[in-house]
Design an enzyme around this catalytic site. Sequence first.
Site, mmCIF file in Angstrom:
data_model
loop_
_atom_site.group_PDB
_atom_site.id
_atom_site.type_symbol
_atom_site.label_atom_id
_atom_site.label_comp_id
_atom_site.label_asym_id
_atom_site.label_seq_id
_atom_site.Cartn_x
_atom_site.Cartn_y
_atom_site.Cartn_z
ATOM 1 N N GLU A 254 95.461 34.795 -21.625
ATOM 2 C CA GLU A 254 94.456 35.798 -21.262
ATOM 3 C C GLU A 254 94.540 36.173 -19.782
ATOM 4 O OE1 GLU A 254 90.612 35.579 -23.800
ATOM 5 O OE2 GLU A 254 91.139 33.492 -23.355
ATOM 6 N N HIS B 293 93.682 35.411 -26.690
ATOM 7 C CA HIS B 293 92.244 35.601 -26.907
ATOM 8 C C HIS B 293 91.818 35.184 -28.311
ATOM 9 C CE1 HIS B 293 88.334 37.175 -25.837
ATOM 10 N NE2 HIS B 293 88.308 37.927 -26.909
ATOM 11 N N SER C 260 84.168 35.116 -26.758
ATOM 12 C CA SER C 260 84.297 36.517 -26.385
ATOM 13 C C SER C 260 82.903 37.098 -26.112
ATOM 14 C CB SER C 260 85.057 37.291 -27.471
ATOM 15 O OG SER C 260 85.463 38.554 -27.000
#
Length: 287
Positions: free
Chosen positions: A225, A265, A154
């Site tokens: 995602e 995610h 991330s």
Amino acid sequence: MKNINQSFTLPNTEYWDMRSTAANRDYRIFAFKPEEAPPSGGYPVIYLLDGNALFATMVDAVRAQSRVQKKTGVCPAVVIGIGYPGDALFDPARYYDYTMPTQPDQIIPGPEGKPWPELGGVSEFIDFIEQDLKPEVERQFPIDGGRQAVLGHSLGGLFVLQALFDQPHLFQNYIAGSPSIHWNKSYMAEAEQRFVSRMGQGAGQADSSSRPQKLSLLITAGELEQSHPSRMVENASGLADRLAKLAEQGSELRVEYCEFAGESHISVLPALISRAVRFALVQAANG
């Protein structure tokens, strides 16, 4: 009634706290050393961001896969988790460490319209890794300086890409999971072009001393995602496609892209770590 122990410790691990000399910021460093004796050149090492959340998973993955090296190809390695004092899995300080200075009109909106924590300290964090952390790790453990990897997810994945683009000498293997490229796309596009130009300058040169060092990059995302409003998968796969063209032009960059079926995610993290271990350490085992 059974006797219940109140705590559990991962074998061959320790942690210590450090303060960066560049910014006087505090970090908690988690370390794992294999039971196996080091190779003559030292252990490979994986530096892992968000250490509070991911260190134990990474250590177990390295221990499990390296114990059957003949089957997996994964060699024993030191694991260094970079985290923060306290018990939070994801400390707000990561926003400062993993992001570049950003103009106010370029910052993506915060959750529920709330302001973000302090931002823009990526250069200072790179300095901490290079000037403080790596020398300390190399004092404590026999490390092979030519077999070093970094993994982030991330915003941590964004940091990995920034380090690759701006300081490619820091590591040989870069692993960016679900990187937040959308955070500042204009900045990242400029950094990418500088990196492409740098790598392309040495492509095809016969004199190896004039070529950039060999680098490997793994970019990953979770299939689910696709629905992320930031276009996470599109950004990640697009970057991988663009950088893969450097290899076709003879540069010293190896690029892989992996999309994990059925993962979101956050659920993608164990799959990312398992794949990252093989990416970094099978290559290390093969030299």
